[in-house]
Design an enzyme around this catalytic site. Structure first.
Site, PDB file in Angstrom:
ATOM      1  N   ALA A 247       6.298  59.341  77.047  1.00 53.58           N
ATOM      2  CA  ALA A 247       5.363  58.252  76.453  1.00 53.58           C
ATOM      3  C   ALA A 247       4.316  58.693  75.411  1.00 53.58           C
ATOM      4  CB  ALA A 247       4.899  57.437  77.368  1.00 53.58           C
TER       5      ALA A 247
ATOM      6  N   LYS B  94      18.450  61.931  86.878  1.00 51.51           N
ATOM      7  CA  LYS B  94      17.641  63.258  86.334  1.00 51.51           C
ATOM      8  C   LYS B  94      16.100  63.371  86.914  1.00 51.51           C
ATOM      9  CE  LYS B  94      14.645  60.833  83.451  1.00 51.51           C
ATOM     10  NZ  LYS B  94      13.376  60.805  83.079  1.00 51.51           N
TER      11      LYS B  94
ATOM     12  N   ASP C  41      17.684  64.623  78.372  1.00 56.09           N
ATOM     13  CA  ASP C  41      16.605  64.063  79.543  1.00 56.09           C
ATOM     14  C   ASP C  41      16.366  64.931  80.489  1.00 56.09           C
ATOM     15  OD1 ASP C  41      14.665  62.161  79.936  1.00 56.09           O
ATOM     16  OD2 ASP C  41      16.109  60.568  80.254  1.00 56.09           O
TER      17      ASP C  41
ATOM     18  N   THR D 118      12.632  66.582  81.508  1.00 57.02           N
ATOM     19  CA  THR D 118      11.887  66.108  82.710  1.00 57.02           C
ATOM     20  C   THR D 118      11.755  67.198  83.706  1.00 57.02           C
ATOM     21  OG1 THR D 118      13.020  64.026  82.297  1.00 57.02           O
ATOM     22  CG2 THR D 118      12.057  64.049  84.244  1.00 57.02           C
TER      23      THR D 118
ATOM     24  N   ASN E 109       7.851  62.763  87.870  1.00 56.46           N
ATOM     25  CA  ASN E 109       8.761  63.070  88.934  1.00 56.46           C
ATOM     26  C   ASN E 109       8.589  64.627  89.244  1.00 56.46           C
ATOM     27  OD1 ASN E 109      10.323  60.416  89.721  1.00 56.46           O
ATOM     28  ND2 ASN E 109      10.253  60.675  87.350  1.00 56.46           N
TER      29      ASN E 109
ATOM     30  N   GLU F 128       9.797  57.234  89.574  1.00 56.83           N
ATOM     31  CA  GLU F 128      10.940  56.407  90.084  1.00 56.83           C
ATOM     32  C   GLU F 128      12.076  57.335  90.762  1.00 56.83           C
ATOM     33  OE1 GLU F 128      12.499  53.531  89.509  1.00 56.83           O
ATOM     34  OE2 GLU F 128      11.745  52.556  87.738  1.00 56.83           O
TER      35      GLU F 128
END
Length: 332
Positions: free
Chosen positions: A141, A192, A245, A249, A257, A282
């Site tokens: 973000a 992911k 992704d 991540t 995460n 999440e």
């Protein structure tokens, strides 16, 4: 298109509102916390989730969910997955058949194990059949809000919707690709986060590049197995919403995460970690849902299984890694 509604004022919802503001005459951003919404209207900043970015003048911030969506052409959902059903239910009185619905939520609903697009169809479908797409890809973000170039996927069985959102959302710093496999995109987007927690554990244990490369590769393999079993396509997982992704991540220090996993690897408990976080990781809840979905579909997820044991059963990260490496030998 002129009127966009963004439902969810966390870091990703705020970043999407900022980057899409030049593409629409009016952007309404729904923020759950009334006090935060009031401050954002005054300071033009989201001081909790994205404090370094300024909201453009055409973004209207509200804590009234009905007012935020009424009459919008596009409703973009960016709420945590476990809030999706109650929020879309609350929105029902103002939703219309001519609206386009886009989900940018990454996760599975615990209990039902539904993907968020399935939740949307089930909830909104009591009134009309909604036109739904899902948005995903390798994005942090903070970087999107700063205007750094990024590429993402809009996936839908509705090709006309996918093309419409592609043209409406694409701009100088955000490029959209269309895809007709929302199942693969949503499974990739959800799982992911589980592998990212595992990547953080490895980093927290002080392990190096060899371990990370193996984890990402084998993580992608088990995500792909689950996606195919759920009705998705393998090719999707080699693209932006899968491998792209996953790499971001697992390696990016901005990943919530990965941060959870890193602190687990450093010896902190899950309760301690989550108790100190304002934003949602999440991957924790998705780990539990993924194991249930894997059992339902008869799919083996060895990395996810060890993460489940660490997160829910209190297994030590080093023991989980050892058990992962000691499994019976297989063909790739």
């Amino acid at each position: 298109m002129k009127d966009l509604s963004v439902i969810g004022g966390g870091s990703w919802g705020t970043a999407l509102a900022i980057v899409l503001a030049p593409r629409f005459e009016r952007v309404r951003l729904w923020v759950y916390e009334q006090d935060l919404a009031e401050r954002m209207r005054t300071t033009r900043r989201n001081d909790v989730y994205l404090p370094d970015s300024t909201l453009p003048a055409n973004i209207e911030v509200s804590s009234d969910v009905h007012a935020s969506a009424l009459g919008a052409e596009v409703v973009l959902g960016v709420m945590p997955s476990h809030h999706a059903r109650p929020i879309y239910t609350q929105l029902l009185p103002v939703l219309q058949p001519d609206m386009l619905f886009v989900s940018a939520t990454k996760g599975l609903e615990n209990g039902s194990l539904d993907r968020v697009s399935e939740v949307m169809r089930e909830v909104i479908g009591v009134q009309f059949t909604p036109r739904v797409g899902v948005l995903s890809g390798p994005t942090f973000a903070k970087e999107v809000a700063r205007g750094e170039p990024a590429a993402i996927v809009i996936a839908s069985h509705d090709a006309e919707l996918a093309r419409a959102i592609q043209h409406a959302f694409s701009g100088p710093t955000l490029r959209l690709y269309t895809n007709n496999d929302p199942v693969g995109v949503e499974i990739g987007a959800s799982l992911k986060n589980v592998i990212a927690i595992a990547a953080g554990v490895c980093a927290g244990l002080g392990l190096g590049a060899n371990t990370m490369a193996a984890l990402i590769t084998r993580g992608l393999a088990e995500i792909t197995r689950l996606a195919i079993a759920a009705g998705g396509e393998a090719r999707t997982l080699s693209g932006l919403a899968g491998l792209g992704d996953l790499v971001l991540t697992c390696n990016g220090e901005l990943s919530r995460n990965r941060t959870v996993g890193f602190q687990l690897g450093q010896g902190r408990t899950l309760d301690e970690i989550l108790g100190g976080m304002r934003m949602v990781a999440e991957g924790v809840q998705t780990t539990y849902a993924a194991m249930d979905l894997a059992a339902r579909l008869g799919v083996e997820l060895p990395i996810t299984r060890q993460m489940y044991a660490i997160l829910r059963e209190g297994k030590s990260p080093r023991e989980g890694l050892r058990d992962l490496m000691d499994r019976s030998l297989k063909e790739e």
